[in-house]
Design a protein around this motif. Sequence first.
Motif, PDB file in Angstrom:
ATOM      1  N   GLY A   1       0.780  -1.225   0.000  1.00 16.92           N
ATOM      2  CA  GLY A   1       0.000   0.000   0.000  1.00 16.92           C
ATOM      3  C   GLY A   1       0.810   1.272   0.000  1.00 16.92           C
ATOM      4  N   ASP A   2       2.042   1.212  -0.478  1.00 18.41           N
ATOM      5  CA  ASP A   2       2.923   2.388  -0.551  1.00 18.41           C
ATOM      6  C   ASP A   2       3.247   2.972   0.818  1.00 18.41           C
ATOM      7  N   ARG A   3       3.035   2.190   1.882  1.00 18.26           N
ATOM      8  CA  ARG A   3       3.360   2.701   3.215  1.00 18.26           C
ATOM      9  C   ARG A   3       4.865   2.898   3.381  1.00 18.26           C
ATOM     10  N   ASP A   4       5.664   2.073   2.692  1.00 23.38           N
ATOM     11  CA  ASP A   4       7.117   2.259   2.778  1.00 23.38           C
ATOM     12  C   ASP A   4       7.525   3.575   2.118  1.00 23.38           C
ATOM     13  N   GLU A   5       6.884   3.914   0.991  1.00 23.77           N
ATOM     14  CA  GLU A   5       7.198   5.172   0.318  1.00 23.77           C
ATOM     15  C   GLU A   5       6.768   6.369   1.158  1.00 23.77           C
ATOM     16  N   LEU A   6       5.625   6.235   1.837  1.00 24.80           N
ATOM     17  CA  LEU A   6       5.179   7.307   2.720  1.00 24.80           C
ATOM     18  C   LEU A   6       6.175   7.512   3.855  1.00 24.80           C
ATOM     19  N   ALA A   7       6.726   6.407   4.363  1.00 24.95           N
ATOM     20  CA  ALA A   7       7.696   6.487   5.455  1.00 24.95           C
ATOM     21  C   ALA A   7       8.959   7.233   5.027  1.00 24.95           C
ATOM     22  N   ILE A   8       9.510   6.885   3.861  1.00 30.23           N
ATOM     23  CA  ILE A   8      10.753   7.531   3.449  1.00 30.23           C
ATOM     24  C   ILE A   8      10.513   8.978   3.019  1.00 30.23           C
ATOM     25  N   GLU A   9       9.310   9.248   2.496  1.00 31.17           N
ATOM     26  CA  GLU A   9       8.984  10.631   2.126  1.00 31.17           C
ATOM     27  C   GLU A   9       8.974  11.530   3.360  1.00 31.17           C
TER      28      GLU A   9
ATOM     29  N   ARG B   1       8.740 -11.008   6.716  1.00 32.04           N
ATOM     30  CA  ARG B   1       7.295 -10.832   6.693  1.00 32.04           C
ATOM     31  C   ARG B   1       6.821  -9.772   5.698  1.00 32.04           C
ATOM     32  N   SER B   2       7.740  -9.253   4.899  1.00 31.86           N
ATOM     33  CA  SER B   2       7.343  -8.276   3.884  1.00 31.86           C
ATOM     34  C   SER B   2       6.485  -8.965   2.824  1.00 31.86           C
ATOM     35  N   ILE B   3       5.290  -8.448   2.612  1.00 31.43           N
ATOM     36  CA  ILE B   3       4.427  -8.998   1.575  1.00 31.43           C
ATOM     37  C   ILE B   3       4.918  -8.571   0.199  1.00 31.43           C
ATOM     38  N   VAL B   4       5.355  -7.321   0.114  1.00 33.31           N
ATOM     39  CA  VAL B   4       5.900  -6.791  -1.142  1.00 33.31           C
ATOM     40  C   VAL B   4       7.262  -7.419  -1.399  1.00 33.31           C
ATOM     41  N   ARG B   5       7.521  -7.777  -2.656  1.00 30.36           N
ATOM     42  CA  ARG B   5       8.803  -8.367  -3.030  1.00 30.36           C
ATOM     43  C   ARG B   5       9.401  -7.605  -4.201  1.00 30.36           C
ATOM     44  N   TRP B   6      10.689  -7.278  -4.069  1.00 31.40           N
ATOM     45  CA  TRP B   6      11.412  -6.637  -5.164  1.00 31.40           C
ATOM     46  C   TRP B   6      12.212  -7.713  -5.890  1.00 31.40           C
ATOM     47  N   LYS B   7      11.777  -8.057  -7.097  1.00 26.01           N
ATOM     48  CA  LYS B   7      12.481  -9.068  -7.880  1.00 26.01           C
ATOM     49  C   LYS B   7      12.604  -8.625  -9.324  1.00 26.01           C
TER      50      LYS B   7
ATOM     51  N   VAL C   1      23.692   6.043  12.725  1.00 29.22           N
ATOM     52  CA  VAL C   1      22.741   5.333  13.578  1.00 29.22           C
ATOM     53  C   VAL C   1      21.688   4.724  12.660  1.00 29.22           C
ATOM     54  N   LEU C   2      21.533   3.407  12.711  1.00 28.32           N
ATOM     55  CA  LEU C   2      20.514   2.736  11.914  1.00 28.32           C
ATOM     56  C   LEU C   2      19.231   2.648  12.723  1.00 28.32           C
ATOM     57  N   LEU C   3      18.129   3.106  12.122  1.00 31.64           N
ATOM     58  CA  LEU C   3      16.803   2.980  12.728  1.00 31.64           C
ATOM     59  C   LEU C   3      16.048   1.944  11.902  1.00 31.64           C
ATOM     60  N   ILE C   4      15.776   0.780  12.493  1.00 34.72           N
ATOM     61  CA  ILE C   4      15.240  -0.365  11.755  1.00 34.72           C
ATOM     62  C   ILE C   4      13.748  -0.518  12.028  1.00 34.72           C
ATOM     63  N   VAL C   5      12.970  -0.481  10.932  1.00 36.58           N
ATOM     64  CA  VAL C   5      11.511  -0.566  11.028  1.00 36.58           C
ATOM     65  C   VAL C   5      11.020  -1.782  10.245  1.00 36.58           C
ATOM     66  N   GLY C   6      10.165  -2.575  10.868  1.00 40.53           N
ATOM     67  CA  GLY C   6       9.648  -3.768  10.222  1.00 40.53           C
ATOM     68  C   GLY C   6       8.441  -3.494   9.343  1.00 40.53           C
ATOM     69  N   PRO C   7       7.913  -4.534   8.689  1.00 38.37           N
ATOM     70  CA  PRO C   7       6.741  -4.408   7.803  1.00 38.37           C
ATOM     71  C   PRO C   7       5.445  -4.437   8.607  1.00 38.37           C
ATOM     72  N   GLU C   8       4.313  -4.585   7.897  1.00 38.92           N
ATOM     73  CA  GLU C   8       3.003  -4.575   8.555  1.00 38.92           C
ATOM     74  C   GLU C   8       2.891  -5.643   9.639  1.00 38.92           C
ATOM     75  N   GLY C   9       3.413  -6.829   9.380  1.00 42.25           N
ATOM     76  CA  GLY C   9       3.309  -7.912  10.344  1.00 42.25           C
ATOM     77  C   GLY C   9       4.365  -7.896  11.422  1.00 42.25           C
ATOM     78  N   GLY C  10       5.219  -6.891  11.407  1.00 41.88           N
ATOM     79  CA  GLY C  10       6.267  -6.795  12.412  1.00 41.88           C
ATOM     80  C   GLY C  10       7.500  -7.611  12.059  1.00 41.88           C
TER      81      GLY C  10
END
Length: 259
Positions: free
Chosen positions: A92-100, A117-123, A201-210
């Motif tokens: 749902g473009d939530r990752d793009e909203l986060a980086i924006e 647990r990422s549903i979206v896959r970059w292949k 400093v790395l700030l690590i955020v998981g996907p929808e399912g954590g």
Amino acid sequence: MSNPVFFTPPGSLDHMTAGRAFVLEGTEARHAVTVKRLAPGEPVDIVDGAGTRMSGRVLAASPAALEVECTSVAVEERPATRLVLVQALAKGDRDELAIETATELGIDAVIPWQSERSIVRWKGDRAAKAHAKWQSVVAAAAKQARRAWVPEVRPAVDTAALAGLVEAAGLAIILHEDAVRPLRTVLETWQGRDGTEPCEVLLIVGPEGGISPKEVTRLCGKGALTALLGHHVLRSSTAGPAAVVLASDVLGRWTAPLP
């Protein structure tokens, strides 16, 4: 009010001095003239995305070119401690909203993370297109925020590669709802540990399912710390920007320079 900002390639402003004219061409010039409707005499900033900002006034405007008289050139230094958002791919473009949003708030770099647990896959071809889209998103957000630096979009990583980045980082923090210590405490404790600050400093955020327990264990085994952002569970699109705000405050990145 700050001046509108338009981009030029890195290095384009290296030899600019007050009084010289600079010609902005291409899509940025068209946007300045046809969308922003800049006219002779109006103030404008031209930035190269790598820290150099030229301020000036419009001399002439046409759909093909914007001619600007330089009044000043400044190089904006990057913060000593850089914040890197490791954003898990999300639907749902939530990752793009986060980086924006994180870009508008001052993030220095973003890393796409293909978590378990990422549903979206970059292949295949999609990976290249998606990476280019992220670059476009952060560039537009940097322009909106009138930044002189455009955050770097680094190559996508899986959890194995991320573990290597965690091991090499000065500090890596997993934003996790089951963490015990608040993010502020983790950052303040780290700052006072030896009186020095690492570069990133790395700030690590998981996907929808954590983030999966297996991933948390693996990353913590390489030195990552878990931290709690608050009492409520945040969306994947919200956690990163919220962490950027808090980290920027604790690390003094938003402290105004002394006159």
